[in-house]
Design an enzyme around this catalytic site. Structure first.
Site, short mmCIF file in Angstrom:
data_model
loop_
_atom_site.label_atom_id
_atom_site.label_comp_id
_atom_site.label_asym_id
_atom_site.label_seq_id
_atom_site.Cartn_x
_atom_site.Cartn_y
_atom_site.Cartn_z
N ARG A 112 3.42 1.04 -3.66
CA ARG A 112 2.39 0.92 -4.71
C ARG A 112 1.00 0.93 -4.11
O ARG A 112 0.03 1.34 -4.75
CB ARG A 112 2.65 -0.35 -5.54
CG ARG A 112 2.58 -1.62 -4.76
CD ARG A 112 3.28 -2.79 -5.44
NE ARG A 112 4.73 -2.76 -5.26
CZ ARG A 112 5.58 -3.65 -5.78
NH1 ARG A 112 5.14 -4.64 -6.51
NH2 ARG A 112 6.87 -3.55 -5.56
N LYS B 198 11.80 -5.74 7.27
CA LYS B 198 13.09 -5.64 6.59
C LYS B 198 14.20 -6.10 7.53
O LYS B 198 14.05 -6.02 8.74
CB LYS B 198 13.36 -4.17 6.19
CG LYS B 198 12.56 -3.66 5.03
CD LYS B 198 12.95 -2.23 4.71
CE LYS B 198 12.14 -1.67 3.55
NZ LYS B 198 12.39 -2.35 2.28
N1 BES Z 1 10.99 1.58 -0.05
C1 BES Z 1 11.28 0.30 -0.58
C2 BES Z 1 12.15 0.36 -1.83
C3 BES Z 1 13.59 0.72 -1.60
C4 BES Z 1 14.51 -0.26 -1.36
C5 BES Z 1 14.00 2.02 -1.70
C6 BES Z 1 15.84 0.08 -1.19
C7 BES Z 1 15.33 2.36 -1.54
C8 BES Z 1 16.25 1.38 -1.29
C9 BES Z 1 9.98 -0.40 -0.98
O1 BES Z 1 8.89 -0.10 -0.21
C10 BES Z 1 10.22 -1.85 -0.84
O2 BES Z 1 10.43 -2.29 0.24
N2 BES Z 1 10.18 -2.55 -1.94
C11 BES Z 1 10.43 -3.94 -1.95
C12 BES Z 1 9.43 -4.60 -2.87
C13 BES Z 1 9.41 -6.10 -2.78
C14 BES Z 1 8.87 -6.54 -1.46
C15 BES Z 1 8.57 -6.63 -3.90
C16 BES Z 1 11.84 -4.18 -2.43
O3 BES Z 1 12.29 -3.49 -3.34
O4 BES Z 1 12.51 -5.05 -1.88
MN MN Z 2 8.76 -1.32 1.50
#
Ligand code: BES
Ligand code: MN
Ligand code: ZN
Length: 498
Positions: A355, A281
């Site tokens: 997931r 990230k």
């Molecule tokens: N934990 C994150 C989702 C999230 C993002 C929660 C912002 C709270 C605030 C999750 O694991 C994630 O990183 N999801 C990705 C999925 C993508 C790579 C398909 C996302 O939402 O960017």
């Molecule tokens: Mn994630």
């Protein structure tokens, strides 16, 4: 903080502070009028001076009045009498608890004043507890004593909800409110703890503590036993981390039968830190990914509330807990893993890890033959884009279960919004090399494709998914976990147990 009902007239109750309502249109509430008469016009004078016009959000503290036995009288502006909604009510309670003075140990509200639009007296009693407790909640266990002392917390508060007649239903509602607030605060506390404290093993310890305190049954599976269950998808996420994964199973056998028949299953995402893994990230706000275990926290908080309420229903909480970090051992984009269900997954983005841990937990929990399965997860940023921090995203193909959850959400004041889950989105999860990919090909409707992914692991089950990425915590200056959706889930179980 303690809460109880009390039958007493507002003008004769002996407390450190009595709160009465003043409306913008109708002026004094019934109890304000009585106090005004007893004090020979103290409230009328305050209103005439222009200091209290009844505007929503305003607050005025009067002291040392003659003719009444309360040391302080709080005038609380409630706005127009016809639109005292949920939010205005909670804000008024919060303003009173915050503004009544640090020296106040006993605070009384005249219940009859606080008629909330479309809500019952019991609802108001529960909401009183929620709002008052939230006002005093702080996560400061990691602050030193000196800096903790800077906060003026006041004395421990006893709050009285004044009624005309003895009312056992309201007393019960206050107790319910307390149990729910205890669950909410557990979820907030766990959510707010940093990832170097709140590790998977720490979460397991919390589950063990709950089990000891509330006579629950707990099982904590370590890496070896997780591997023996062939949870290849879950294990792929934990590979880059030096913290040992934990798979937590917490059972509340409220129905009292040995067989633990047909429990409600709550499955919570327990990523104690989500760096994204190799699909790292960006740095900004990455600290907020300590909140990625808020689904797990909601499961523990809900089970705590249910246990305190002694509901006669079986509930099982399942929490897959681990960190998602990059390292030489970490899972790489393109890696293919085999889930406990036997289905293979091509991991195209290691940041779509929620997931990957939930799918194995969903497979596992089916061994209990649950009456319904609800998973709770800070799953996608896309859900935050779609719904902001107002509604949790609700996904389910089961109309009856979805309706039940939506009505629980409404009743609890912890709202959810139904999102689509039709087959048309499934094709986005196609993989050339495995049964499915872990992200959608097109990259749009990310909250839906995530739910679609999960749906492949719950064939023929009564299942719903709550995406709480936008509602479980807040960023910015008010950064912190909200404890949502503990009220929603507790309400759901309450109405099932009724
Ligand atoms: N934990 C994150 C989702 C999230 C993002 C929660 C912002 C709270 C605030 C999750 O694991 C994630 O990183 N999801 C990705 C999925 C993508 C790579 C398909 C996302 O939402 O960017
Ligand atoms: Mn994630
Ligand atoms: Zn995550």
């Amino acid at each position: 903080m303690e809460f109880s009902t009390k039958t007493a007239a507002p003008e004769s109750i002996q407390v450190d502070c009595l709160a009465v309502g003043v409306f913008e249109d109708k002026g004094m509430s019934p109890s304000a009028r009585r106090v005004d008469r007893a004090t020979q016009g103290a409230i009328r004078a305050a209103m005439a001076s222009g200091d209290m016009k009844g505007k929503r959000g305003t607050f005025l503290l009067l002291r040392s009045l003659r003719g009444v036995r309360c040391a302080r009288l709080a005038l609380v502006g409630l706005g127009k009498s016809t639109d005292l909604g949920d939010k205005a009510f909670s804000e008024a309670v919060a303003a009173t608890v915050r503004g009544c003075g640090a020296g106040v140990a006993t605070l009384a509200f005249a219940a009859g004043d606080w008629k909330v639009l479309d809500r019952s007296p019991s609802w108001a009693a529960r909401a009183l507890v929620a709002a008052a407790r939230a006002t005093r909640f702080h996560s400061d266990e990691l602050k030193t004593k000196a800096s903790r002392g800077e906060r003026q917390n006041g004395k421990p508060l006893r709050i009285f909800w004044l009624t005309e007649q003895r009312d056992r239903e309201l007393q019960g509602a206050l107790r319910q409110g307390q149990a729910i607030a205890n669950g909410v605060e557990l979820a907030k506390r766990l959510g707010n703890l940093p990832a170097n404290v709140c590790t998977p093993e720490f979460l397991a310890g919390q589950a063990r503590n709950l089990a000891r305190e509330w006579r629950l049954r707990v099982q904590v599976l370590d890496r070896r036993r997780i591997a023996a269950l062939r949870m290849g998808s879950f294990l792929s996420v934990t590979r880059g981390s030096d913290q040992a994964p934990r798979f937590i199973v917490l059972r509340y056998p409220g129905a009292g039968d040995r067989a633990f028949a047909r429990p409600i299953a709550l499955v919570g995402k327990g990523i104690t830190f989500d760096s994204g893994g190799i699909s790292l990230k960006p740095g900004a706000q990455m600290d907020e990914m300590k909140f990625d275990m808020c689904g797990a926290a909601a499961v523990l908080g809900t089970i705590r509330a249910i246990a305190e309420l002694k509901l006669r229903i079986n509930v099982v909480g399942v929490v897959p807990a681990c960190e998602n970090l990059p390292s030489g051992h970490a899972t790489k984009p393109g890696d293919i893993v085999t889930s406990m269900s036997g289905q293979t997954i091509e991991i195209l983005n290691t940041d779509a890890e929620g997931r990957l841990i939930l799918c194995d937990a969903l497979t596992y929990v089916q061994r209990f033959h649950p009456a319904a399965i609800i998973d709770i997860a800070t799953l996608t940023g896309a859900c935050v884009v779609a719904l902001g921090n107002v509604h949790s995203g609700l996904f389910s193909k089961d109309e009856a279960l979805a309706a039940e959850l939506l009505s629980a959400a409404k009743a609890a004041g912890d709202s959810a919004w139904r999102m689509p889950l039709d087959e048309d989105y499934q094709e986005q999860l196609k993989s050339n090399f495995a049964d499915m990919a872990n992200i959608g090909l097109a990259g749009n409707a990310g909250a839906v494709t995530a739910a679609c992914f999960l749906s492949r692991f719950v064939k023929d089950q009564r299942w719903a998914h709550l995406d709480i990425a936008g509602t479980a915590y807040r960023g910015g200056p008010a950064k912190g976990a909200t404890g949502r959706p503990v009220p929603l889930l507790t309400e759901f179980v309450l109405s099932r147990a009724a």
